[in-house]
Design an enzyme around this catalytic site. Sequence first.
Site, PDB file in Angstrom:
ATOM      1  N   GLU A   1       0.842  -1.194   0.000  1.00  0.00           N
ATOM      2  CA  GLU A   1       0.000   0.000   0.000  1.00  0.00           C
ATOM      3  C   GLU A   1       0.879   1.247   0.000  1.00  0.00           C
ATOM      4  OE1 GLU A   1      -0.518   2.275   2.598  1.00  0.00           O
ATOM      5  OE2 GLU A   1       0.676   1.345   4.176  1.00  0.00           O
ATOM      6  N   LYS A   2       0.375   2.321  -0.607  1.00  0.00           N
ATOM      7  CA  LYS A   2       1.112   3.578  -0.672  1.00  0.00           C
ATOM      8  C   LYS A   2       0.696   4.428   0.525  1.00  0.00           C
ATOM      9  CE  LYS A   2       2.139   7.585  -3.552  1.00  0.00           C
ATOM     10  NZ  LYS A   2       1.855   8.532  -2.463  1.00  0.00           N
ATOM     11  N   THR A   3       1.577   4.511   1.491  1.00  0.00           N
ATOM     12  CA  THR A   3       1.297   5.249   2.715  1.00  0.00           C
ATOM     13  C   THR A   3       1.345   6.748   2.470  1.00  0.00           C
ATOM     14  OG1 THR A   3       2.309   3.443   3.960  1.00  0.00           O
ATOM     15  CG2 THR A   3       1.989   5.515   5.122  1.00  0.00           C
TER      16      THR A   3
ATOM     17  N   GLY B   1      -3.109   4.919  -2.425  1.00  0.00           N
ATOM     18  CA  GLY B   1      -2.853   4.100  -3.602  1.00  0.00           C
ATOM     19  C   GLY B   1      -2.031   2.870  -3.303  1.00  0.00           C
TER      20      GLY B   1
END
Length: 417
Positions: free
Chosen positions: A67-69, A224
Amino acid sequence: MAQHLGSSAPPSIPGRLLTHDDNVDALKAAVAELLQRENLRFPGAQPVSFARKHIAELQTREYFMCEKTDGIRCLMYLTFWDNNGVFEPVTILIDRKNNYYNVTPALRFPYHADYRNPEPFLYGTILDGELVNDARPDGGRQLIFYIFDCLAVDSENMCAKTLDKRLGYMNQKMIDPWKNYMRWSKTEPPTEPFVVKEKKFQSAYHISVMFNDVLPNLKHGNDGLIFTCKGTRYVHGTDNAILKWKPPHENTIDFRLRLGEFPLYDPEDGEDDMVPDYEAMPEKFQLLVNHSKNDYRPFQHDLEVTPEEWTMFKSLNQRLDGRIIECYRSEDGHWRFKKDDDGTPRWRDDKTDANHISTVQSVLDSIEDPVTEQDLRNNEATIRDAVQRMRQEDARVQQEQVEHAAKKRKFSEANGA
């Protein structure tokens, strides 16, 4: 898509900003030497925006997915200093502006060769990660550094190795000894200045697992997914093998903001000249695009700002003109600023420059022809089948190499006999 929790970026990077008086150039030179680089620039990799063509790319090479933190991107440099003959650990955070922050108390990771010994510690290590505020059950926040890559560990440059090997060495020489020490000593890991955790990776075809199970249970904001090629080296700068996917409403561009002219008014002070009314809204909020160094040109659209938002801008009592601001295109086609949790603009003060025109065009392409969550879900089975075929082929090649080596060894032994 999981509900967005808002920005989980901490208000600032912990630690003291180092200057030339602190001999920060020596630290930058040490990082460059460790990574075998000839310049002192920020060595972190930068992803490219996920486009429709990348669905096919996920079927030609194996990718890891996470996951895009939504936090602050940093490198963490573990080093040491000599305090009158006593070596002590030093923890440095490096932001995308290539600023160095000395974090105290320093993190002390046990040395992998003897993790029970409290004296030796790991240094010569550079980790890539994201600094975020995780939500706690009590409603508070916990500062976390999530690691997603390793540039160097134990004074060995990892950049030429593939992602799976970089992560493997990191776990072997840092994460596992640290966890073993915690279990052996029966102590809890320190929470100050922040907690260190590994980012959890999935195979690129575990798309349903990501959307159904992982994203809804995150303790921080997310905007994202990141796909990173398993079999490529670490690249300093733009890396076409790191793909940044965002849902359409999260596709953003970082512009430089330029305020237009302010309306004039008569101050009635006996002078003939009109003066700008800095309380009134400027005629426009111009968005500038980075075309090259010191070459900023107007974007085809201005930033849409309401009178209420202008009042909020003024209440910040901060410089507005010339700052980098993160923006998105709304459903009605207007460009708006992305808001932090408190409703204020997402200023990108962590960046030296706004997005380059190539990045802007890539994001615009993604907006015009977006790859949606459903598109990813629809291709999950196809990606899985392709990855399984790649793995089978890799296993076949490895088996052939083993058999070839065995035959060569037998031939040599026979000749020797």
